[in-house]
Scaffold this motif. Structure first.
Motif, PDB file in Angstrom:
ATOM      1  N   LEU A 138       0.813  -1.222   0.000  1.00 31.39           N
ATOM      2  CA  LEU A 138       0.000   0.000   0.000  1.00 31.39           C
ATOM      3  C   LEU A 138       0.843   1.268   0.000  1.00 31.39           C
ATOM      4  O   LEU A 138       0.325   2.356   0.273  1.00 31.39           O
ATOM      5  CB  LEU A 138      -0.944   0.006   1.201  1.00 31.39           C
ATOM      6  CG  LEU A 138      -2.010  -1.097   1.239  1.00 31.39           C
ATOM      7  CD1 LEU A 138      -2.801  -1.025   2.535  1.00 31.39           C
ATOM      8  CD2 LEU A 138      -2.950  -0.994   0.044  1.00 31.39           C
ATOM      9  N   THR A 139       2.119   1.172  -0.267  1.00 34.07           N
ATOM     10  CA  THR A 139       2.980   2.360  -0.264  1.00 34.07           C
ATOM     11  C   THR A 139       3.542   2.600  -1.657  1.00 34.07           C
ATOM     12  O   THR A 139       4.099   1.705  -2.293  1.00 34.07           O
ATOM     13  CB  THR A 139       4.135   2.222   0.743  1.00 34.07           C
ATOM     14  OG1 THR A 139       4.830   0.997   0.508  1.00 34.07           O
ATOM     15  CG2 THR A 139       3.603   2.263   2.156  1.00 34.07           C
ATOM     16  N   LEU A 140       3.355   3.840  -2.108  1.00 36.45           N
ATOM     17  CA  LEU A 140       3.700   4.235  -3.471  1.00 36.45           C
ATOM     18  C   LEU A 140       4.727   5.355  -3.417  1.00 36.45           C
ATOM     19  O   LEU A 140       4.471   6.423  -2.852  1.00 36.45           O
ATOM     20  CB  LEU A 140       2.433   4.719  -4.184  1.00 36.45           C
ATOM     21  CG  LEU A 140       2.544   5.122  -5.652  1.00 36.45           C
ATOM     22  CD1 LEU A 140       2.932   3.922  -6.517  1.00 36.45           C
ATOM     23  CD2 LEU A 140       1.212   5.717  -6.126  1.00 36.45           C
ATOM     24  N   LYS A 141       5.904   5.098  -4.004  1.00 37.86           N
ATOM     25  CA  LYS A 141       6.930   6.134  -4.084  1.00 37.86           C
ATOM     26  C   LYS A 141       6.703   6.934  -5.360  1.00 37.86           C
ATOM     27  O   LYS A 141       6.600   6.373  -6.446  1.00 37.86           O
ATOM     28  CB  LYS A 141       8.324   5.506  -4.101  1.00 37.86           C
ATOM     29  CG  LYS A 141       9.457   6.515  -4.227  1.00 37.86           C
ATOM     30  CD  LYS A 141      10.808   5.800  -4.274  1.00 37.86           C
ATOM     31  CE  LYS A 141      11.946   6.774  -4.509  1.00 37.86           C
ATOM     32  NZ  LYS A 141      13.252   6.056  -4.572  1.00 37.86           N
ATOM     33  N   VAL A 142       6.624   8.249  -5.192  1.00 41.35           N
ATOM     34  CA  VAL A 142       6.377   9.143  -6.325  1.00 41.35           C
ATOM     35  C   VAL A 142       7.574  10.068  -6.487  1.00 41.35           C
ATOM     36  O   VAL A 142       7.989  10.718  -5.529  1.00 41.35           O
ATOM     37  CB  VAL A 142       5.105   9.983  -6.102  1.00 41.35           C
ATOM     38  CG1 VAL A 142       4.866  10.924  -7.275  1.00 41.35           C
ATOM     39  CG2 VAL A 142       3.902   9.080  -5.880  1.00 41.35           C
ATOM     40  N   THR A 143       8.128  10.118  -7.680  1.00 36.42           N
ATOM     41  CA  THR A 143       9.238  11.024  -7.978  1.00 36.42           C
ATOM     42  C   THR A 143       8.777  12.032  -9.006  1.00 36.42           C
ATOM     43  O   THR A 143       8.281  11.663 -10.076  1.00 36.42           O
ATOM     44  CB  THR A 143      10.453  10.248  -8.516  1.00 36.42           C
ATOM     45  OG1 THR A 143      10.831   9.245  -7.563  1.00 36.42           O
ATOM     46  CG2 THR A 143      11.626  11.186  -8.751  1.00 36.42           C
ATOM     47  N   THR A 144       8.914  13.306  -8.681  1.00 40.79           N
ATOM     48  CA  THR A 144       8.459  14.373  -9.576  1.00 40.79           C
ATOM     49  C   THR A 144       9.638  14.926 -10.371  1.00 40.79           C
ATOM     50  O   THR A 144      10.797  14.790  -9.959  1.00 40.79           O
ATOM     51  CB  THR A 144       7.792  15.509  -8.787  1.00 40.79           C
ATOM     52  OG1 THR A 144       8.749  16.088  -7.892  1.00 40.79           O
ATOM     53  CG2 THR A 144       6.620  14.979  -7.968  1.00 40.79           C
ATOM     54  N   GLU A 145       9.330  15.550 -11.488  1.00 45.22           N
ATOM     55  CA  GLU A 145      10.382  16.155 -12.311  1.00 45.22           C
ATOM     56  C   GLU A 145      10.770  17.523 -11.768  1.00 45.22           C
ATOM     57  O   GLU A 145      11.905  17.950 -11.884  1.00 45.22           O
ATOM     58  CB  GLU A 145       9.877  16.269 -13.747  1.00 45.22           C
ATOM     59  CG  GLU A 145      10.944  16.583 -14.768  1.00 45.22           C
ATOM     60  CD  GLU A 145      10.403  16.503 -16.195  1.00 45.22           C
ATOM     61  OE1 GLU A 145      11.185  16.216 -17.095  1.00 45.22           O
ATOM     62  OE2 GLU A 145       9.195  16.726 -16.405  1.00 45.22           O
TER      63      GLU A 145
END
Length: 499
Positions: A138-145
């Motif tokens: 249930l854990t989502l790593k999000v990387t933004t530009e």
């Protein structure tokens, strides 16, 4: 009952896989009949404004949303934690399922979001292209530009409906309803999502598309609809005089404004754009559509980042600006420069009937300062706007759908914004809104938004016109329906049905 019969047949078209995963279907009552002038055009969440429509129609949800009280709150997410300048960890709510019965996981959403960012430029308006990695069930790593100090607002933006892709490559959603049949030019049949809490308490729904709001109003008046969303102002007094009908009006986060095409010969001159802005009387527009108030800027007046004073009207100053720009009044009252008449073509679209009502008011206002106006109503608004074949395009837009000002300014007015229909190109404006990446603090973001609007007032790539109120008709069956959230949540788990 003809809708119910059609719905039962349509429901049979749901895939065998989906049906086998569902508990016993609930189609025990006649479908609710809803009318609107807009309808989902495609089940593909990356197509045009489908992300918005899927949520509006009760099919999709987002990780975060703006609730009934205007607060930015978690929806499918539980928390969001910033772990680096460009990195966030989002934890999802437990025990959620897609409408085909499969469990919601971080990996499932990662696949959906990756598909969105691969295909949608609008999705990348705020944070650039995002990448996703499941770091747990249930854990989502999000990387933004680009740095995004308020990721919750980004995931409340309308392109970012949450979904996964099944083995056939089709999108599967989590909302309170599932699609039984979609005919974009006619109707959408919905059945309760059996894996969304309270499914047994919800009726199926048929959402009909109407080509014009007047026809929809007649259908409501004759009892063909339980809910008519977006009634035209011209019929309100007639409907309200009927004791068997109920009309509810409510303020919305939408703004009515006009894109001024800065690449057209006359409107490439800021003096002419300023004159247009000063010549239009917002109070007359409000009177014409029977609701709302004159716009103060890009945002509805209840937002902290909305200016306080209405945009002004000054015909003498508008005329002086046109004189300064070299447009002189000809013998017939129309201004002329280098042998060319000052003629502007103004567009509107019937999906927002108020805009069509506003067309003659705008025409009359601009005629007072010697601008000749032609008007045109088109259904394919996005296509025409993208083509650039217009001078002024009257537009309706929720300018803060995430409760934050950045998305609208980035997506529709930044020089390289994907929906910059005005073709506005200002390094100074771009530098102002780039400051959004430096702070997630609400007061600071409001200051940035006000600075950005001041620059727009000077350059006038858009003329802000009205902060409207909208009108919804409900039958006795939906007497407890309360409209909120503009048209972002027309169909919801809590439809207020009485039985």
């Amino acid at each position: 009952m003809r809708y119910f019969s059609r719905l039962v047949l349509a429901a049979a078209t749901i895939s065998a896989t989906a049906i086998s995963a569902m508990p016993a279907p609930v189609l025990a009552q006649e479908a609710l009949k809803i009318g609107a002038t807009f309808l989902l055009g495609s089940e593909d969440p990356t197509a045009g404004s489908a992300g918005w429509a899927l949520v509006s129609h009760g099919v999709g949800e987002k990780l975060f949303m703006v609730d009934k009280d205007g607060k930015l709150v978690p929806e499918l997410a539980a928390t969001a934690e910033r772990t680096g300048d460009l990195e966030w960890i989002i934890t999802l709510q437990p025990d959620r399922r897609f409408s085909d019965g499969t469990p919601v996981t971080a990996a499932a959403f990662a696949a959906g979001f990756a598909n969105t960012f691969a295909k949608s430029k609008t999705a990348a308006a705020t944070g650039g292209k995002l990448s996703f990695e499941s770091t747990g069930e249930l854990t989502l790593k999000v990387t933004t530009e680009k740095p995004v100090p308020l990721i919750q607002a980004l995931f409340a933006e309308w392109p970012l409906v949450a979904y996964t892709l099944n083995d056939a490559g089709d999108a599967v959603y989590t909302g309170p309803y599932a699609i039984a049949e979609l005919r974009p030019d006619s109707h959408l049949d919905l059945v309760p999502n059996q894996h969304f809490e309270g499914a047994g308490e919800r009726s199926p729904i048929t959402l009909r598309k109407f080509g014009d709001a007047q026809t929809m109003a007649l259908a409501f008046e004759t009892g063909e609809l339980d809910l008519a969303f977006g009634l035209p102002s011209e019929v309100l007094s007639r409907l309200k005089a009927n004791p068997g009908l109920t009309v509810k009006s409510f303020p919305v986060g939408y703004q009515y404004f006009g894109f001024l095409n800065t690449e057209r010969p006359a409107l490439s001159d800021p003096l002419v754009r300023q004159a247009v802005d000063l010549a239009i009387d917002r109070a007359q527009l409000v009177a014409a559509i029977n609701g709302g108030q004159p716009a103060t800027g890009a945002f509805a007046p209840y937002f902290a980042f909305a200016p306080r004073e209405p945009r002004s009207t000054d015909l003498d100053k508008a005329s002086a600006l046109l004189d300064e720009a070299g447009w002189t009044v000809g013998a017939d009252g129309i201004r002329v420069k280098d042998g060319e008449r000052l003629h502007l073509q103004v567009f509107a679209y019937p999906q927002r009937p108020d805009l069509v009502t506003m067309l003659p008011v705008v025409k009359a206002a601009l005629a007072k300062v010697g601008i000749e106006i032609g008007t045109q109503v088109v259904e394919n608004l996005n296509e025409v706007a993208a083509s650039g074949e217009f001078d002024i395009f009257l537009w309706a837009q929720h300018t803060a759908p995430s409760g934050d000002p950045a998305f609208f300014l980035n997506s529709m007015l930044r020089s390289d914004g994907p929906l910059n229909h005005a073709r506005y190109d200002s390094e100074e404006f771009d530098a102002i809104i780039a400051r959004f990446s430096s702070s997630g603090e609400a007061k600071r973001r409001a200051e940035i938004a006000l600075d950005a609007q001041q620059k727009l007032f000077e350059d006038v790539p858009v003329t802000f016109l009205v902060s409207p109120s909208w009108h919804v008709g409900v039958s006795e069956r939906l007497a407890d329906y309360e409209p909120w959230g503009s048209d972002y949540h027309v169909i919801r788990p809590d439809m207020g049905e009485t039985r």
